[in-house]
Design an enzyme around this catalytic site. Structure first.
Site, PDB file in Angstrom:
ATOM      1  N   ARG A  55       0.721  -1.386  -0.142  1.00 46.74           N
ATOM      2  CA  ARG A  55       0.043   0.103   0.067  1.00 46.74           C
ATOM      3  C   ARG A  55       0.928   1.306  -0.012  1.00 46.74           C
ATOM      4  NH1 ARG A  55      -2.927  -4.135   2.025  1.00 46.74           N
ATOM      5  NH2 ARG A  55      -0.987  -4.589   2.508  1.00 46.74           N
ATOM      6  N   LYS A  83      25.644  -5.494  -1.102  1.00 45.26           N
ATOM      7  CA  LYS A  83      27.298  -5.759  -1.003  1.00 45.26           C
ATOM      8  C   LYS A  83      27.679  -5.013   0.174  1.00 45.26           C
ATOM      9  CE  LYS A  83      27.459  -5.108  -6.124  1.00 45.26           C
ATOM     10  NZ  LYS A  83      27.253  -4.005  -7.027  1.00 45.26           N
ATOM     11  N   ARG A 105      11.220   3.666   4.283  1.00 51.46           N
ATOM     12  CA  ARG A 105      10.589   2.804   5.164  1.00 51.46           C
ATOM     13  C   ARG A 105      11.825   1.906   5.778  1.00 51.46           C
ATOM     14  NH1 ARG A 105       5.440  -1.243   4.954  1.00 51.46           N
ATOM     15  NH2 ARG A 105       4.400   0.671   5.306  1.00 51.46           N
ATOM     16  N   HIS A 133       4.259   5.566  11.937  1.00 48.35           N
ATOM     17  CA  HIS A 133       3.727   5.489  10.561  1.00 48.35           C
ATOM     18  C   HIS A 133       2.660   6.889  10.258  1.00 48.35           C
ATOM     19  CE1 HIS A 133       2.795   3.899   6.686  1.00 48.35           C
ATOM     20  NE2 HIS A 133       2.281   2.669   6.898  1.00 48.35           N
TER      21      HIS A 133
HETATM   22  N1   CP Z   1      -0.496  -0.126   5.845  1.00 49.54           N
HETATM   23  C1   CP Z   1       0.505  -0.457   5.273  1.00 49.54           C
HETATM   24  O1   CP Z   1       1.517   0.290   5.507  1.00 49.54           O
HETATM   25  O2   CP Z   1       0.549  -1.561   4.543  1.00 49.54           O
HETATM   26  P1   CP Z   1       2.086  -1.860   3.602  1.00 49.54           P
HETATM   27  O3   CP Z   1       2.900  -2.340   4.602  1.00 49.54           O
HETATM   28  O4   CP Z   1       1.429  -2.670   2.529  1.00 49.54           O
HETATM   29  O5   CP Z   1       2.771  -0.643   2.968  1.00 49.54           O
END
Ligand code: CP
Length: 309
Positions: A55, A83, A105, A133
């Site tokens: 997502r 590497k 991320r 998040h």
């Molecule tokens: N909700 C969410 O972060 O989904 P993904 O891990 O697919 O990005």
């Protein structure tokens, strides 16, 4: 707003309202035949993903493309990370190629903050370890406001593996900032010890909480982050804290069922419940694009330039 988006805790209620209102105006772009506006033409956005994502990565990519930015998707497999190249050298390499913003991320909490110390451009946190998040929290706030017309005074339960959930932290803090009443629900082993300091209630009894709610927000059981046995069995967890077909009947009419995805159908949420009309999980995904367009626009586009001036 700040130069970066690292934590929802850095946003005031006015900031959140501005982001949601900006997303509202971008929501319409997604309904057009040609889903594109020129707001970020000539800017480069890099998606730097050290953890899997469906997502968040795809919606950041779509958001940037709908704003006419150039988009580079970086995943660790097939890169020089295999590497031994460090996060710092990877990020500096991407900056040297002209990245204006890095969407990151990472499994380590604080990795996005660390990037801000090395880079000149904008950093957006797409999920760091068990910390936050923020874009998920914002798209959830948007969806609640869209469906229920307000955030202030909403009664929201965030249910399940709160301890390991960066989504729960961002959403919980965001809801409290916007004046909602939040209850964290789960087994005592999965409720963070500092939960009272979040400004929320805590309950271990899902059945006692459900009838009072406007929103029941189910969390994924994150077995990949659990290093101990936090509950005796998945079956017992589902029996006590799963949103089953029988249990969902306790919700009042109009109450929403939400989940950030990916779902473990049959564990924290019954498959039938995930597909009910008041289950707005797909709307959350759709709204994620508008929220990420708004954030990229406010940080990199005219919004960011106005702010700097
Ligand atoms: N909700 C969410 O972060 O989904 P993904 O891990 O697919 O990005």
């Amino acid at each position: 707003m700040n130069r970066h988006l690292l934590s929802i805790r850095d946003l005031t209620a006015d900031d959140v309202t501005r982001i949601l209102d900006t997303a509202e105006s971008f929501r319409e772009v997604g309904t057009r035949v040609i889903k594109k506006v020129p707001a970020l033409r000539g800017r480069t956005v890099v998606n730097l993903f050290y953890e899997g994502s469906t997502r968040t990565r795809i919606s950041f990519e779509l958001a940037a493309k709908r704003l006419s930015a150039d988009v580079i998707n970086f995943t660790t497999s097939g890169s020089s990370v295999s590497k031994g190249e460090s996060l710092k050298d990877t990020a500096l390499t991407l900056q040297a190629m002209g990245a204006d913003a890095i969407v990151v991320r990472h499994s380590s909490s604080g990795a996005p903050y660390q990037l801000t110390r090395w880079l000149h451009g904008h950093v957006l946190n797409a999920g760091d370890g068990t910390h936050e998040h923020p874009t998920q929290g914002l798209l959830d706030l948007y969806t609640m406001r869209e469906k229920l017309g307000r955030l202030e005074g909403l009664r929201v339960a965030i249910v399940g593996d709160v301890l390991h959930s960066r989504v729960a932290r961002s959403l919980g803090f965001g809801l409290v900032t916007m004046g909602a009443e939040v209850t964290l629900v789960g087994p005592p082993t999965l409720i963070p010890p500092d939960a009272p300091a979040w400004g929320v209630e805590v309950s271990y009894d899902l059945d006692g909480v459900l009838p009072k709610l406007d929103v029941c927000y189910m969390l994924r059981v994150q077995t990949e982050r659990q290093r101990l046995e936090y509950f005796p069995s998945v079956r017992e967890y589902s029996r006590l804290f799963g949103l089953t077909s029988r249990r969902v009947e306790q919700l009042q009419d109009g109450a929403l069922v939400m989940h950030p995805g990916p779902m473990n159908r049959g564990v924290e949420i019954d498959s039938d419940v995930a597909d009910l009309p008041n289950s707005v999980i797909e709307d959350q995904v759709t709204n994620g694009i508008a929220i990420r367009m708004a954030l990229l626009y406010l940080l990199l586009g005219a919004g960011g330039r106005e702010e700097a001036a």
